[in-house]
Design a protein around this motif. Structure first.
Motif, PDB file in Angstrom:
ATOM      1  N   ASP A 289       0.814  -1.197  -0.006  1.00 51.11           N
ATOM      2  CA  ASP A 289      -0.028  -0.231  -0.272  1.00 51.11           C
ATOM      3  C   ASP A 289       1.037   1.393  -0.182  1.00 51.11           C
ATOM      4  OD1 ASP A 289      -2.275  -1.380   0.381  1.00 51.11           O
ATOM      5  OD2 ASP A 289      -2.356  -1.254   2.112  1.00 51.11           O
ATOM      6  N   LEU A 290       1.596   1.157   0.060  1.00 50.77           N
ATOM      7  CA  LEU A 290       3.168   1.978   0.714  1.00 50.77           C
ATOM      8  C   LEU A 290       3.176   3.198  -0.379  1.00 50.77           C
ATOM      9  CD1 LEU A 290       5.236   2.491   4.160  1.00 50.77           C
ATOM     10  CD2 LEU A 290       3.305   3.510   3.455  1.00 50.77           C
ATOM     11  N   ALA A 291       3.398   1.307  -1.356  1.00 55.20           N
ATOM     12  CA  ALA A 291       4.104   1.457  -2.520  1.00 55.20           C
ATOM     13  C   ALA A 291       3.334   2.429  -3.832  1.00 55.20           C
ATOM     14  CB  ALA A 291       4.700  -0.049  -3.292  1.00 55.20           C
ATOM     15  N   ALA A 292       1.810   1.331  -3.629  1.00 47.81           N
ATOM     16  CA  ALA A 292       0.909   2.264  -4.940  1.00 47.81           C
ATOM     17  C   ALA A 292       0.916   4.016  -3.999  1.00 47.81           C
ATOM     18  CB  ALA A 292      -0.297   1.355  -4.322  1.00 47.81           C
ATOM     19  N   SER A 293       1.298   4.178  -3.028  1.00 45.51           N
ATOM     20  CA  SER A 293       0.526   5.056  -2.235  1.00 45.51           C
ATOM     21  C   SER A 293       1.777   6.414  -3.067  1.00 45.51           C
ATOM     22  CB  SER A 293       0.083   5.469  -0.816  1.00 45.51           C
ATOM     23  OG  SER A 293      -0.338   4.556  -0.467  1.00 45.51           O
ATOM     24  N   ILE A 294       2.906   6.000  -3.451  1.00 46.40           N
ATOM     25  CA  ILE A 294       4.201   7.172  -3.531  1.00 46.40           C
ATOM     26  C   ILE A 294       4.425   7.235  -4.965  1.00 46.40           C
ATOM     27  CG2 ILE A 294       5.573   5.754  -3.257  1.00 46.40           C
ATOM     28  CD1 ILE A 294       6.087   9.451  -2.807  1.00 46.40           C
ATOM     29  N   GLN A 295       3.614   5.608  -5.484  1.00 42.78           N
ATOM     30  CA  GLN A 295       4.127   5.624  -6.730  1.00 42.78           C
ATOM     31  C   GLN A 295       2.518   6.942  -7.345  1.00 42.78           C
ATOM     32  OE1 GLN A 295       6.004   4.288  -9.305  1.00 42.78           O
ATOM     33  NE2 GLN A 295       4.346   5.762 -10.440  1.00 42.78           N
ATOM     34  N   LYS A 296       1.694   6.941  -7.028  1.00 38.52           N
ATOM     35  CA  LYS A 296       0.368   7.524  -7.485  1.00 38.52           C
ATOM     36  C   LYS A 296       1.084   8.424  -7.188  1.00 38.52           C
ATOM     37  CE  LYS A 296      -4.298   8.609  -7.126  1.00 38.52           C
ATOM     38  NZ  LYS A 296      -5.571   7.603  -6.297  1.00 38.52           N
ATOM     39  N   VAL A 297       1.257   9.482  -5.970  1.00 34.44           N
ATOM     40  CA  VAL A 297       1.923  10.690  -5.950  1.00 34.44           C
ATOM     41  C   VAL A 297       3.133  10.621  -6.531  1.00 34.44           C
ATOM     42  CG1 VAL A 297       2.903  12.502  -4.127  1.00 34.44           C
ATOM     43  CG2 VAL A 297       0.989  10.501  -3.307  1.00 34.44           C
ATOM     44  N   THR A 298       3.692  10.110  -7.068  1.00 32.56           N
ATOM     45  CA  THR A 298       4.789  10.752  -7.978  1.00 32.56           C
ATOM     46  C   THR A 298       3.961  10.716  -9.019  1.00 32.56           C
ATOM     47  OG1 THR A 298       6.674   9.025  -6.611  1.00 32.56           O
ATOM     48  CG2 THR A 298       7.053   9.683  -8.679  1.00 32.56           C
ATOM     49  N   GLU A 299       3.332   9.936 -10.163  1.00 27.55           N
ATOM     50  CA  GLU A 299       3.213  10.455 -11.411  1.00 27.55           C
ATOM     51  C   GLU A 299       2.388  11.615 -11.021  1.00 27.55           C
ATOM     52  OE1 GLU A 299      -0.216   7.145 -11.455  1.00 27.55           O
ATOM     53  OE2 GLU A 299       2.487   5.782 -11.143  1.00 27.55           O
ATOM     54  N   GLU A 300       1.414  12.526 -10.294  1.00 32.38           N
ATOM     55  CA  GLU A 300       1.284  13.620 -10.036  1.00 32.38           C
ATOM     56  C   GLU A 300       1.844  14.683 -10.103  1.00 32.38           C
ATOM     57  OE1 GLU A 300      -1.648  16.228 -10.625  1.00 32.38           O
ATOM     58  OE2 GLU A 300      -2.077  14.459 -10.499  1.00 32.38           O
ATOM     59  N   ILE A 301       3.113  14.354  -9.524  1.00 33.72           N
ATOM     60  CA  ILE A 301       4.402  15.060  -9.786  1.00 33.72           C
ATOM     61  C   ILE A 301       4.641  15.804 -10.700  1.00 33.72           C
ATOM     62  CG2 ILE A 301       6.492  16.372  -8.210  1.00 33.72           C
ATOM     63  CD1 ILE A 301       5.297  14.688  -5.830  1.00 33.72           C
ATOM     64  N   ILE A 302       5.304  14.542 -11.752  1.00 30.77           N
ATOM     65  CA  ILE A 302       5.521  14.489 -12.348  1.00 30.77           C
ATOM     66  C   ILE A 302       4.798  14.692 -13.245  1.00 30.77           C
ATOM     67  CG2 ILE A 302       6.808  12.744 -14.258  1.00 30.77           C
ATOM     68  CD1 ILE A 302       7.870  10.642 -12.401  1.00 30.77           C
ATOM     69  N   LEU A 303       3.617  14.339 -13.795  1.00 31.11           N
ATOM     70  CA  LEU A 303       2.705  14.802 -14.810  1.00 31.11           C
ATOM     71  C   LEU A 303       2.265  16.683 -14.272  1.00 31.11           C
ATOM     72  CD1 LEU A 303       0.807  14.048 -16.908  1.00 31.11           C
ATOM     73  CD2 LEU A 303      -1.298  13.841 -15.489  1.00 31.11           C
ATOM     74  N   ARG A 304       2.142  16.899 -13.411  1.00 30.11           N
ATOM     75  CA  ARG A 304       2.406  18.478 -13.140  1.00 30.11           C
ATOM     76  C   ARG A 304       3.035  19.072 -13.932  1.00 30.11           C
ATOM     77  NH1 ARG A 304      -0.146  19.992  -7.286  1.00 30.11           N
ATOM     78  NH2 ARG A 304      -2.008  18.520  -7.297  1.00 30.11           N
ATOM     79  N   SER A 305       4.248  18.522 -13.517  1.00 33.48           N
ATOM     80  CA  SER A 305       6.049  19.888 -14.058  1.00 33.48           C
ATOM     81  C   SER A 305       5.449  19.181 -15.567  1.00 33.48           C
ATOM     82  CB  SER A 305       6.747  18.110 -13.782  1.00 33.48           C
ATOM     83  OG  SER A 305       7.030  18.044 -11.774  1.00 33.48           O
ATOM     84  N   ALA A 306       5.651  17.977 -16.328  1.00 38.71           N
ATOM     85  CA  ALA A 306       5.290  18.448 -17.244  1.00 38.71           C
ATOM     86  C   ALA A 306       4.300  19.214 -18.257  1.00 38.71           C
ATOM     87  CB  ALA A 306       5.015  16.616 -17.810  1.00 38.71           C
ATOM     88  N   LYS A 307       2.872  19.313 -17.694  1.00 39.15           N
ATOM     89  CA  LYS A 307       2.266  20.232 -18.230  1.00 39.15           C
ATOM     90  C   LYS A 307       2.640  21.832 -17.810  1.00 39.15           C
ATOM     91  CE  LYS A 307      -1.818  17.617 -17.684  1.00 39.15           C
ATOM     92  NZ  LYS A 307      -3.392  17.813 -16.084  1.00 39.15           N
ATOM     93  N   TYR A 308       3.387  21.604 -16.844  1.00 38.17           N
ATOM     94  CA  TYR A 308       4.784  23.290 -16.577  1.00 38.17           C
ATOM     95  C   TYR A 308       5.336  23.489 -17.537  1.00 38.17           C
ATOM     96  CZ  TYR A 308       7.492  26.756 -14.728  1.00 38.17           C
ATOM     97  OH  TYR A 308       8.023  27.926 -14.212  1.00 38.17           O
ATOM     98  N   ALA A 309       6.090  22.665 -17.788  1.00 40.98           N
ATOM     99  CA  ALA A 309       7.114  22.355 -19.408  1.00 40.98           C
ATOM    100  C   ALA A 309       6.113  22.912 -20.402  1.00 40.98           C
ATOM    101  CB  ALA A 309       7.593  21.447 -19.003  1.00 40.98           C
ATOM    102  N   TYR A 310       4.862  22.287 -20.216  1.00 39.82           N
ATOM    103  CA  TYR A 310       4.544  22.921 -21.993  1.00 39.82           C
ATOM    104  C   TYR A 310       3.954  24.090 -21.478  1.00 39.82           C
ATOM    105  CZ  TYR A 310       0.692  22.592 -25.097  1.00 39.82           C
ATOM    106  OH  TYR A 310       0.414  22.935 -26.795  1.00 39.82           O
ATOM    107  N   GLU A 311       3.608  24.202 -20.431  1.00 43.41           N
ATOM    108  CA  GLU A 311       2.794  26.229 -20.366  1.00 43.41           C
ATOM    109  C   GLU A 311       4.240  27.344 -20.867  1.00 43.41           C
ATOM    110  OE1 GLU A 311       0.790  26.067 -16.518  1.00 43.41           O
ATOM    111  OE2 GLU A 311      -0.703  24.444 -17.203  1.00 43.41           O
TER     112      GLU A 311
END
Length: 619
Positions: free
Chosen positions: A274-296
């Motif tokens: 459950d910890l692995a699933a949780s930090i993976q989900k958080v990481t995905e959100e961080i990276i997705l936001r970073s990518a969107k910011y890079a695009y903007e």
């Protein structure tokens, strides 16, 4: 007048040392030191890698024009000293252990380079910035004239992540996040806490995540970190110990998540999943936001990525499906090893201001940049150990026989041509099998790789068929195995009541054994797969072998895992391959045009590695 220009890039002393060489801006060779020393993640000065690169370029040390180190030791030392002072006296032990290394060794990289290379080197020595090296390694070999750049790492000098832009022959970093706040350090902290080794166990944590539920996401976001809209994060350092001690997490972290870190030998619990699933989900959100910011920020339609976190192929797949970019290219050697390549490219394009020729497929050459071996050398070695082999000069006959073995669910060690640069086996140093087999995943993990049985294997799929088996666009390329995609619903199988019951069993071996699709050996418990597309231009014989298998079976997918066992680097030489073959349950070994069948080999030829077989009991 000297016509050719040779530039050597080096990464060393921290993790996964490597060397890369350019001739007039063209990538000639690149390799990690671990492949020669057989010490996983070897951080020593990459002298064997340097020797290989010079040999591949056909030059001697005196013909080398430039050597470029992949980061600035002075800026890194500045960050370390400021960190020690900021966390004093808690950082006293860390300071006393690391300062002598810096004072006597790492601060004097030029001296070390000259000493290691010898008196024959008369060229110039340069340095670059760690994240600029990552950015260069991502953009310059990419197939794009211009692109947004995202580097995601643990830490370089001060930067831990950066956003930049690449245009023609120039890269520029526009924004960065700074130590101690780091997505790489965050993910490694959870790697450490769940009982895996930092800098190598992150793959395991990512593979464990689909077994769990993201129950701790709110706990992480409410207590441990704050995630901003641009993907930057703020970490409450009272939960972490890496800035002042020798461990990643603090007692406060342990209390928050209900106990001390799991010891490596302890059984993995549902909490760890459950910890692995949780930090993976958080990481995905961080990276997705970073990518969107890079695009903007850049307005570019293409994205390139590097840095160790860019190897999180689950997050990469999410960007591919949900992000704003039309195209994404990720450096195959995204970690520190790739920094050696980036440093050399920076010297060519920035310091020397040389033009860039953009290759429509990319200029990474499939990442087949390591050593290859002649038939004579291979045969001399095989004869020296008394191996029983057959030399098959006709390629059609060779791939016909290999495809038959795969069809019979035999496991094949495939050693062909130049070795891959980066952590993935891409069809040159691979162990392969039939993806349709319901037993292949367990057999490979327990009897070949000697590793944790929960870990998934990756599919290789003929490029023209990728959209038929996976949720990817027709024609989408993934030659470097850096994107995870769902298996198409049409290929999934309906589970019986008994199989559904096994899906909730605490024994991960039972969960992973449930066949979920027509290609069960490469379908993870959440119906995902880390996809590698295979085409003839990049992969040559490997593609033709897969095509023959497809003609015989109607299946364009096979299993591909790296040719090694747990704890060892991917094999480099025929000797490495033969020893791994003899110490495991691999049925057949192919070394270029030599074929060896296990059933024909003599017992007891390699007593010095018989202990490998004992590892079977650990899993």
């Amino acid at each position: 007048m000297k016509e050719d220009n040779y530039i050597l890039g080096i990464s060393a002393y921290y993790h996964d040392s490597a060397a890369a060489i350019l001739k007039n801006g063209e990538i000639i060779a690149a390799v990690q030191e671990e492949r020669f020393t057989r010490k996983k993640g070897d951080a020593r000065f990459p002298i064997d890698s340097v020797s290989y690169c010079l040999n591949e370029a056909g030059i001697v040390i005196s013909e080398l024009d430039y050597v470029v180190f992949y980061e600035s030791p002075f800026l890194k030392f500045d960050r370390l000293m400021e960190t020690y002072i900021s966390f004093w006296p808690a950082a006293k032990k860390l300071f006393t252990e690391s300062f002598p290394l810096w004072a006597n060794h790492r601060l004097h990289i030029s001296r070390e380079i000259k000493r290691e290379l010898g008196d024959g080197f008369v060229g110039e020595i340069g340095y670059t910035d760690h994240h600029l090296s990552h950015a260069a390694s991502a953009f310059f070999p990419s197939p794009y004239e211009e692109a947004a750049i995202l580097t995601l790492d643990a830490v370089g000098e001060w930067s831990t992540s950066s956003v930049g832009v690449g245009e023609v022959n120039n890269v520029e970093l526009l924004r960065d996040m700074r130590f101690p706040h780091s997505i790489g350090m965050l993910y490694s902290a959870f790697t450490y806490y769940t009982g895996f080794k930092v800098n190598s166990g992150e793959y395991k944590l990512m593979g464990l995540a689909p077994y769990g539920e993201p129950k701790y996401v709110d706990t992480i976001l409410d207590n441990v970190i704050k995630v901003n809209d641009d993907g930057s994060i703020w970490m409450d350092m009272s939960y972490f110990n890496y800035a002042k001690g020798l461990a990643m997490t603090s007692d406060k972290f342990h209390n928050l998540f209900g106990g001390p870190p799991r010891k490596t030998e302890e059984t993995i619990q549902q909490k760890d999943m459950d910890l692995a699933a949780s930090i993976q989900k958080v990481t995905e959100e961080i990276i997705l936001r970073s990518a969107k910011y890079a695009y903007e920020l850049t307005g570019k339609k293409n994205l390139v990525m590097a840095g160790g976190v860019a190897l999180n192929c689950v997050a990469n797949g999410k960007i591919l499906r949900e992000g704003p970019f039309e195209n994404i290219w990720i450096q195959p050697a995204a970690g520190d090893a790739g920094g050696a390549l980036g440093a050399a490219l920076l010297m060519w394009h920035h310091h020397l201001d040389k033009p860039r020729n953009v290759h429509p497929d990319d200029s990474q050459k499939g990442s087949f940049l390591g050593p290859s071996f002649t038939k004579d050398k291979e045969q001399i070695y095989l004869d020296s150990v008394g191996a029983i082999y057959e030399l098959i000069e006709d390629e059609k006959e060779l791939i016909d026989r290999v495809s038959d073995l795969l069809k019979e669910e035999k496991i094949v060690g495939w050693f062909n041509g130049r070795m891959e640069f980066g952590p993935r086996a891409l069809g040159s140093r691979s162990i392969i099998g039939d993806a349709r087999s319901s037993q292949m995943q367990q057999t490979m993990n327990l009897k070949i790789k000697f590793r944790e049985s929960f870990r998934p294997f990756a599919p290789c799929v003929l490029h023209d068929h990728v959209h038929k088996y996976f949720e990817m666009k027709e024609g989408r390329e993934s030659p470097y195995m850096l994107f995870v995609a769902p298996v198409k619903k049409e290929e999934r199988t309906e589970l019986s009541e008994e199989e559904i019951k096994k899906m909730n069993d605490p024994d991960l071996r039972k969960r992973v054994a449930v066949p979920r699709s027509t290609i069960p050996a490469v379908t993870h418990v959440d119906y995902s797969a880390r996809v590698q597309t295979v085409d003839e231009k990049r992969h040559g014989r490997y593609y033709r072998m897969m095509k023959k298998f497809y003609e015989k079976t109607g299946c364009p997918v096979i299993v591909n895992t790296s040719f090694n066992i747990r704890g060892e680097p991917i094999v480099c030489t025929p000797e490495n391959a033969y020893k791994c073959f003899m110490a495991t349950n691999i049925d057949c070994l192919v070394i270029d045009n030599f074929m060896l069948l296990k059933e024909e080999q003599q017992e007891g030829l390699l007593p010095e590695i018989a202990n490998y077989k004992d590892l079977f009991e650990l899993d």
